[in-house]
Scaffold this motif. Structure first.
Motif, short mmCIF file in Angstrom:
data_model
loop_
_atom_site.label_atom_id
_atom_site.label_comp_id
_atom_site.label_asym_id
_atom_site.label_seq_id
_atom_site.Cartn_x
_atom_site.Cartn_y
_atom_site.Cartn_z
N TYR A 445 -3.07 9.21 3.10
CA TYR A 445 -3.62 8.95 1.76
C TYR A 445 -2.53 9.08 0.71
O TYR A 445 -2.41 8.24 -0.19
CB TYR A 445 -4.75 9.95 1.46
N LYS A 448 -0.08 6.20 0.90
CA LYS A 448 -0.66 4.95 0.39
C LYS A 448 -0.60 4.89 -1.13
O LYS A 448 -0.24 3.86 -1.72
CB LYS A 448 -2.12 4.84 0.87
N LYS A 452 2.12 2.53 -3.95
CA LYS A 452 1.59 1.66 -5.01
C LYS A 452 2.31 1.87 -6.34
O LYS A 452 2.21 1.04 -7.24
CB LYS A 452 0.09 1.92 -5.20
#
Length: 677
Positions: A445, A448, A452
């Motif tokens: 998590y 990820k 970004k």
């Protein structure tokens, strides 16, 4: 009629004699009553007037606007038989000054400007609208209005220029504000209003040298507003000492201090945590009767709270008698900073309207105490009670506690709320989220979210490198460090702690040594306790005791604390070197001989080796010195609540089931261990 007593006497005589007051006299009385906050009396007199002129309507509307009763003002405005530009401007100023009426102000301005009404606008109108756009930080509308003002020639008076400077400054366009000021300076020289506005703009931008230079230009113009603006600017930009010096200089120049001066000076004392000067200011304020001001009262409370003297703060708050929301807010902030959440919550509940400051104070208090459950409950209460979306600082506080307690469930719920509400995640909130997922063990998590982010700063890199290092992704941590350098982001001490942790987990001695010496030689970062402890642990895990001893000898004495010596002891024990372990033990007990935790650590270390005699010796020493250790504590977030477990405690409601399961697991482990023997 300037005196209220004279006005009341005149009014009473006219009533007793049955004499109808002339319109002029009635208007004067309405103005006099409203000036002394006797709004009901002013309204009653207005209602009894047989005839009214435009001044009558304007006076009563202005009275209700000044008392911020806009509903009544609007009702009278709508029923007015005659209206002029003053009538409209009165309503417009009321809408601009009171929060929540911004749309009404825009609609009224459009109505004034429309050809059908033929009211028109003047300098006061456009100044009010510029003030509105400054309040809303609406640069687009502000520029359109500025263009209109240039076309119509309404951009030259001192008040208009000052309002434009203020608007551009508050909208983040400092260069445009400077341009407006320079333009007005060329046309008609410096006027006081524009100068004060420009000094305020400089302070807002943090350009204190420019603000000071402008302040002293034609200093004979300076009034109390000029001095107060600069003093406040120094405080807001983190220069409390300079603010106090300017305060003294203000008195020496014969400019009278007022409540605004003391509001800023008290903030300076609070920032300095200087109770001595704070008490002197408090005494002067009491002598000169300025303590009735809500701002000053709040400032005095804040001085004592930040100075750590809550008894003085409580005493003044209780005896001042005003009980203003500002003072209560300061008390809540004070109690929260001291960790006294019972009193903070009591005062919090007493407030009818709760602002962002008191909410943030409560969150901050619970963050200090690391009370995850309380923070999550408070966040739910905020969402239920407040129409506004929580401030980013509040959300970051809640996320940070979830990270501290590894409470993945609440952390995910906060993340989901942010996503559902469409809250823009800035770099601070994103970093907090990544840190929370990392510390909760959800590296996928965290990774990820990290990928970004395009613009990555040092803090974000540190969080991700540490996350990789502490969860077995050492190679990823090292590779991310290389990417960080390639992007031109320089490391700091925290970066190297994470890197050295990765090296020790992986047993990468050569890389660890290169990293440690690169830190000092290439980046000129001085090693701290954590860096030394990591290197000792690295050598110990790699069974390189000779290097470890040499390294230990090079560590400055001031850094050989319990953490470093403790790491050295564990390494000696791990490598079964009793002689070095005994030396480390003596040093460790010398450093923290009063800490029961250190004795337990040593006793457990000897017990793990089966050295019962040494374990008994340590336990005996601990009893002899009456050293005590706080009971171990752990917790788990389950079923929307935090379950706390203290060593030896059996008060949990499901203690029987928990210990039954523990016994079962222990038996299973013994059976598995026996199968391998």
């Amino acid at each position: 009629m300037r005196s209220l007593r004279v006005g009341l006497t005149h009014h009473v005589r006219s009533i007793k004699s049955g004499f109808t007051l002339p319109i002029l006299t009635s208007n004067q009385l309405i103005h006099l009553y409203s000036k002394h906050c006797l709004i009901n009396e002013a309204q009653k007199l207005f209602d009894e007037m047989p005839r009214r002129n435009i001044y009558s309507w304007n006076t009563i509307i202005s009275a209700h606007v000044k008392s911020q009763n806009l509903a009544q003002a609007k009702s009278i405005f709508d029923s007015a038989s005659v209206r002029d530009l003053v009538t409209y401007n009165s309503m417009l100023s009321g809408y601009v000054d009171v929060d929540g009426y911004e749309r009404n102000a825009l609609e009224l301005f459009v109505e004034m400007h429309s050809k059908s009404h033929g009211i028109g606008v003047d300098d006061f109108t456009v100044t009010s609208m510029v003030k509105l756009f400054a309040k809303l930080s609406n640069l687009c509308y502000g520029r359109q209005l500025h263009s209109y003002m240039v076309k119509t020639g309404n951009d030259r008076s001192g008040f208009v220029v000052s309002s434009l400077i203020d608007m551009y400054s508050k909208c983040g366009c400092y260069k445009e504000a400077c341009g407006i000021f320079r333009g007005s300076e060329k046309e008609g020289g410096i006027d006081l209003v524009s100068k004060n506005a420009m000094v305020a703009a400089c302070c807002r931008e943090g350009e204190m040298e420019m603000a000071l230079g402008l302040f002293w230009r034609e200093n004979e113009l300076n009034d109390s507003v000029s001095w107060n603006t600069l003093i406040s600017g120094y405080v807001q930009n983190g220069y409390p000492l300079e603010a106090l010096k300017l305060f003294v200089c203000m008195g020496e120049n014969g400019v009278k201090w007022n409540e605004h001066t003391f509001g800023s000076v008290l903030s300076a004392c609070a920032d300095l945590r200087n109770l001595k000067i704070g008490k002197e200011m408090h005494a002067w304020i009491l002598k000169n009767g300025l303590s009735s001001s809500a701002f000053v009262e709040s400032g005095i409370v804040d001085v004592y709270c930040k100075g750590g003297n809550m008894k003085y703060a409580e005493s003044f708050h209780l005896t001042s008698g005003t009980g203003s929301s500002f003072s209560i807010t300061s008390m809540i902030v004070g109690y929260s900073s001291q960790g006294n959440m019972v009193e903070a919550c009591r005062l919090f509940d007493s407030l009818e309207e709760k602002n962002s400051i008191v909410w943030a104070a409560l969150f901050g208090g619970y963050v200090k105490l690391n009370q995850c459950e309380a923070i999550f409950e408070l966040l739910c209460l905020y969402i239920a009670k407040e129409a506004a979306i929580p401030d980013a600082l509040i959300l970051v506080s809640a996320i940070s506690v979830c990270a501290f307690q590894a409470a993945l469930g609440p952390g995910k719920q906060i993340h989901g709320y942010v996503y559902r509400m469409g809250i823009e995640m800035d770099i601070k909130m994103t970093t907090a989220m990544i840190d929370m997922y990392s510390k909760c063990g959800s590296i996928p998590y965290a990774e990820k979210m990290f990928l970004k982010v395009i613009e990555r700063d040092l803090v974000l890199y540190n969080v991700m490198v540490a996350g990789y290092a502490h969860h077995g992704y050492e190679i990823k941590a090292i590779n991310l460090f290389q990417e960080m350098l390639e992007r031109g982001v320089g490391p700091d001490a925290i970066t190297f702690v994470a890197l050295l942790s990765a090296c020790r987990h992986r047993g990468l001695v050569d890389l660890g040594e290169r990293t440690f010496y690169s830190m000092t030689e290439d980046y000129h970062i001085m090693p701290e306790t954590d860096h030394y402890a990591c290197m000792i642990d690295l050598y110990g895990r790699a069974s390189q005791l000779e290097k470890m001893v040499l390294f230990m000898q090079r560590i400055p004495i001031e850094y050989q604390d319990a953490a470093v010596v403790g790491a050295f002891f564990n390494a000696c024990r791990l490598n079964k070197n009793a002689e070095l372990a005994r030396e480390a033990e003596e040093k460790l007990l010398k450093i923290e001989g009063d800490s029961g935790a250190r004795y337990v650590q040593l006793a457990n270390a000897y017990a793990a080796e089966g050295n019962w005699a040494e374990m008994g010796r340590i336990r005996k020493e601990m009893r002899g010195k009456e050293a005590k250790k706080f009971a171990g504590c752990s917790w788990v977030y389950l079923d929307n609540g935090v379950h706390t477990f203290i060593s030896g405690d059996r008060t949990h409601s499901k203690a029987v089931c928990i210990y039954s399961m523990l016994d079962f697991l222990t038996s299973e482990l013994y059976e598995i261990a026996g199968a391998f023997c």
